[in-house]
Write a protein that holds these residues in place. Structure first.
Motif, short mmCIF file in Angstrom:
data_model
loop_
_atom_site.label_atom_id
_atom_site.label_comp_id
_atom_site.label_asym_id
_atom_site.label_seq_id
_atom_site.Cartn_x
_atom_site.Cartn_y
_atom_site.Cartn_z
N THR A 59 44.88 46.94 31.19
CA THR A 59 43.75 47.19 30.30
C THR A 59 43.73 46.20 29.14
N MET A 60 44.88 45.58 28.84
CA MET A 60 44.94 44.54 27.82
C MET A 60 45.20 43.21 28.52
N VAL A 61 44.27 42.28 28.40
CA VAL A 61 44.36 41.02 29.14
C VAL A 61 43.90 39.85 28.28
N LEU A 62 44.15 38.66 28.77
CA LEU A 62 43.56 37.44 28.23
C LEU A 62 42.43 37.04 29.16
N SER A 63 41.22 37.00 28.64
CA SER A 63 40.08 36.75 29.51
C SER A 63 39.24 35.59 28.99
N CYS A 64 38.51 34.99 29.92
CA CYS A 64 37.62 33.88 29.59
C CYS A 64 36.23 34.41 29.30
N GLU A 65 35.61 33.88 28.25
CA GLU A 65 34.25 34.31 27.89
C GLU A 65 33.20 33.67 28.79
N GLU A 66 33.57 32.60 29.48
CA GLU A 66 32.60 31.84 30.27
C GLU A 66 32.59 32.24 31.74
N CYS A 67 33.71 32.76 32.26
CA CYS A 67 33.79 33.11 33.68
C CYS A 67 34.68 34.33 33.84
N ASP A 68 35.01 34.66 35.08
CA ASP A 68 35.77 35.90 35.36
C ASP A 68 37.27 35.65 35.44
N ILE A 116 40.94 36.01 34.44
CA ILE A 116 41.68 37.02 33.69
C ILE A 116 43.18 36.88 33.95
N LEU A 117 43.98 36.90 32.89
CA LEU A 117 45.44 36.95 33.01
C LEU A 117 45.94 38.17 32.25
N ASP A 118 46.85 38.96 32.87
CA ASP A 118 47.46 40.00 32.06
C ASP A 118 48.47 39.35 31.12
N ILE A 119 48.91 40.08 30.14
CA ILE A 119 49.72 39.48 29.08
C ILE A 119 51.08 39.02 29.59
N LYS A 120 51.65 39.75 30.53
CA LYS A 120 53.00 39.35 31.00
C LYS A 120 52.98 38.08 31.83
N THR A 163 38.97 50.31 28.49
CA THR A 163 39.46 51.49 29.20
C THR A 163 39.51 51.24 30.70
N GLU A 164 38.78 50.23 31.16
CA GLU A 164 38.74 49.90 32.58
C GLU A 164 39.82 48.88 32.91
N GLU A 165 40.61 49.14 33.94
CA GLU A 165 41.67 48.22 34.33
C GLU A 165 41.08 46.99 35.01
N LYS A 166 41.66 45.82 34.70
CA LYS A 166 41.20 44.56 35.26
C LYS A 166 42.33 43.90 36.04
N PHE A 167 41.98 43.13 37.06
CA PHE A 167 42.97 42.49 37.92
C PHE A 167 43.35 41.11 37.38
N CYS A 168 44.65 40.88 37.30
CA CYS A 168 45.16 39.57 36.87
C CYS A 168 45.05 38.58 38.03
N ILE A 169 44.49 37.41 37.74
CA ILE A 169 44.33 36.39 38.77
C ILE A 169 45.68 35.83 39.22
N ALA A 170 46.68 35.85 38.34
CA ALA A 170 47.99 35.26 38.67
C ALA A 170 48.83 36.17 39.56
N CYS A 171 48.99 37.45 39.18
CA CYS A 171 49.92 38.33 39.90
C CYS A 171 49.22 39.45 40.66
N GLY A 172 47.94 39.71 40.37
CA GLY A 172 47.20 40.75 41.07
C GLY A 172 47.39 42.14 40.50
N ASP A 173 48.24 42.28 39.47
CA ASP A 173 48.43 43.59 38.84
C ASP A 173 47.21 43.97 38.01
N LYS A 174 47.09 45.28 37.75
CA LYS A 174 45.99 45.77 36.92
C LYS A 174 46.48 46.04 35.50
#
Length: 212
Positions: free
Chosen positions: A197-206, A208-212, A184-195
């Motif tokens: 709620t559905m992302v590809l994330s790493c279990e080991e570090c922070d 995050i990529l949004d799907i697009k 439910t919490e928006e996360k920032f994409c490391i590639a484009c900076g957009d927020k």
């Protein structure tokens, strides 16, 4: 996985297992118990092999497609499935029509599968009835090509999102695999900076990529 800790393992693949905590975390498990319930559909092929290098595709009935390694002319050609240009990839071209062309990988996309986002059966579809815009539920982009659609037509995924599987490997983060995460919490994409709620994330570090 230590022998003193619980784990979920595949009945068919002896070396495939998850920690209990990893298998039941939010976004991975849909909270449905499947004890004693047989597996649903496995992937269904979308094409029939006629002979080496020649197939019939479900979306182009009556004609056969031939595999080509490169185009015979300098004109830009486009894939009917994903609508992206065919540059240096092998592709299938109709032996009777001039304009029906598919990337080799797109031609091999399964007609039926279980998607990685919603864990439900989806079917490869050429067009939705009624002329509605195909907006992908995962990346929110409008798709002009084929889409994966759930049986109740509530979930639509473009073929790129419908092809995502876990663990997902991305060249920008080669050390660790990525997993689909919804919150439910928006996360920032490391590639484009957009927020998102559905992302590809790493279990080991922070990472995050949004799907697009």
């Amino acid at each position: 996985i230590k022998w003193t800790h619980g784990a979920y393992s595949c009945l068919k693949c002896p070396n495939f297992a998850y920690h209990v905590r990893c298998a039941t975390r939010s976004g991975i498990w849909d909270r449905i118990e499947l004890e004693g319930i047989p597996e649903k559909i496995v992937e269904v092929r979308s094409y029939e092999v006629i002979k080496e290098g020649v197939i019939k595709h479900f979306s182009h009935k009556g004609h056969t497609l031939k595999l080509k390694e490169e185009s015979d002319n300098d004109d830009c050609i486009w894939c009917k499935v994903c609508t992206y240009p065919i540059l240096f990839s092998p592709f299938y071209s109709c032996m009777e029509c001039d304009d029906f062309i598919l990337h080799k990988n797109c031609a091999y996309l399964p007609k039926k599968k279980v998607d990685s986002f919603y864990k439900m059966p989806i079917t490869l579809t050429t067009r939705l009835a009624g002329g509605f815009l195909n907006i992908c539920n995962a990346c929110q982009n409008v798709s002009q090509g084929f889409t994966y659609v759930s049986d109740d037509h509530k979930i639509i995924l473009d073929v790129r999102c419908g092809s995502i599987s876990e663990p997902f490997v991305h060249e920008s983060h080669p050390l660790h695999s990525l997993y689909i995460s919804r919150s439910t919490e928006e996360k920032f994409c490391i590639a484009c900076g957009d927020k998102a709620t559905m992302v590809l994330s790493c279990e080991e570090c922070d990472f995050i990529l949004d799907i697009k």
